[in-house]
Write a protein that holds these residues in place. Structure first.
Motif, short mmCIF file in Angstrom:
data_model
loop_
_atom_site.label_atom_id
_atom_site.label_comp_id
_atom_site.label_asym_id
_atom_site.label_seq_id
_atom_site.Cartn_x
_atom_site.Cartn_y
_atom_site.Cartn_z
N THR A 115 0.84 -1.21 0.00
CA THR A 115 0.00 0.00 0.00
C THR A 115 0.87 1.25 0.00
N GLU A 116 1.84 1.28 0.89
CA GLU A 116 2.74 2.43 0.96
C GLU A 116 3.53 2.60 -0.34
N ARG A 117 4.03 1.50 -0.87
CA ARG A 117 4.86 1.57 -2.09
C ARG A 117 4.02 1.97 -3.30
N SER A 118 2.72 1.64 -3.29
CA SER A 118 1.88 2.03 -4.43
C SER A 118 1.89 3.55 -4.59
N ARG A 119 2.01 4.26 -3.49
CA ARG A 119 2.08 5.73 -3.53
C ARG A 119 3.53 6.20 -3.70
N LYS A 120 4.41 5.76 -2.81
CA LYS A 120 5.77 6.29 -2.76
C LYS A 120 6.59 5.94 -4.00
N GLY A 140 14.67 7.67 -7.57
CA GLY A 140 14.86 6.62 -8.56
C GLY A 140 13.57 6.11 -9.17
N SER A 141 12.47 6.35 -8.49
CA SER A 141 11.18 5.89 -9.02
C SER A 141 10.64 6.79 -10.13
N THR A 142 11.12 8.02 -10.20
CA THR A 142 10.59 8.96 -11.19
C THR A 142 10.76 8.44 -12.61
N ALA A 143 11.94 7.94 -12.93
CA ALA A 143 12.18 7.43 -14.29
C ALA A 143 11.27 6.24 -14.60
N LYS A 144 10.97 5.44 -13.61
CA LYS A 144 10.12 4.27 -13.83
C LYS A 144 8.67 4.69 -14.07
N VAL A 145 8.18 5.63 -13.28
CA VAL A 145 6.81 6.11 -13.47
C VAL A 145 6.71 6.84 -14.81
N ASP A 146 7.74 7.61 -15.15
CA ASP A 146 7.76 8.28 -16.46
C ASP A 146 7.71 7.27 -17.59
N ARG A 147 8.40 6.14 -17.44
CA ARG A 147 8.39 5.11 -18.49
C ARG A 147 7.01 4.48 -18.61
N ILE A 148 6.33 4.27 -17.50
CA ILE A 148 4.95 3.77 -17.55
C ILE A 148 4.10 4.71 -18.39
#
Length: 150
Positions: A92-97, A132-140
Motif C-alpha cells: 500500500t505504501e509503495r503504491s504511492r511512494k 529513482g522511481s521517477t524514471a520508472k513512473v515516467d516510463r509507464i
C-alpha cells in the motif's frame, strides 16, 4: 484532498465502513456507487471513478469489489491512471511512494474492515517520493502514450 469512491455489490459493506472512517477524519469524498442492493458491473463503477480522477475532479480514488483485482484492472485502462490492489501495509505504501498510484483497490472478501482502515490511512498519508522511481513512473506514462496516441 477530495476522494472518489466506488464499489460493486460484493463490497458495499466495506465501502460504507471506509466512508465512515473518512468522515471521522474530515476527508471529503464522493460516492459513485453502488447503492445498497444494486447489482452492477464493477467495470462501470471503476471506469467512472478512474475517469473522474484522470480529469482532475478528484485527487485520488478508492475502489472496492470482492477481490480488488477487477477494479484495478479496469481503472488501469483509463489513460493517466495508476491503480493498485492494496491488501498489506508495505505494498500500500509503495503504491504511492514508488508508483504514484492515484487509486487504491481493496477486496471485501480478502481483508477485514480494521485492516482496510489502516491501509487507507497509510495510503492517504503517503506521497510519491520521486528519486529513482521517477524514471520508472515516467516510463509507464511513455508506454501508455504509445497505445493512446493511435
Amino acid at each position: 484532498m477530495k476522494i472518489a469512491i466506488g464499489c460493486d455489490e460484493a463490497a458495499y459493506g466495506l465501502k460504507v465502513e471506509i466512508m465512515k472512517h473518512l468522515e471521522g477524519k474530515g476527508i471529503e469524498f464522493f460516492d459513485f456507487g453502488s447503492k445498497k442492493g444494486d447489482v452492477v458491473l464493477y467495470p462501470d463503477v471503476a471506469y467512472t471513478v478512474a475517469d473522474a480522477v484522470a480529469k482532475g475532479d478528484y485527487e485520488r480514488g478508492i475502489l472496492f469489489c470482492g477481490t480488488g483485482i477487477g477494479m484495478a484492472i479496469t481503472a488501469n485502462k483509463v489513460p493517466g491512471i495508476r491503480a493498485a490492489v492494496c491488501h498489506d501495509p508495505y505494498s500500500t505504501e509503495r503504491s504511492r511512494k514508488s508508483n504514484n498510484c492515484q487509486i487504491m483497490t481493496m477486496g471485501e472478501r480478502v481483508i477485514g474492515v480494521e485492516l482496510a482502515k489502516y491501509l487507507v490511512d497509510i495510503w492517504l498519508e503517503s506521497d510519491f517520493s520521486g528519486g529513482g522511481s521517477t524514471a520508472k513512473v515516467d516510463r509507464i506514462t511513455e508506454i501508455e502514450k504509445r497505445f493512446t496516441a493511435k
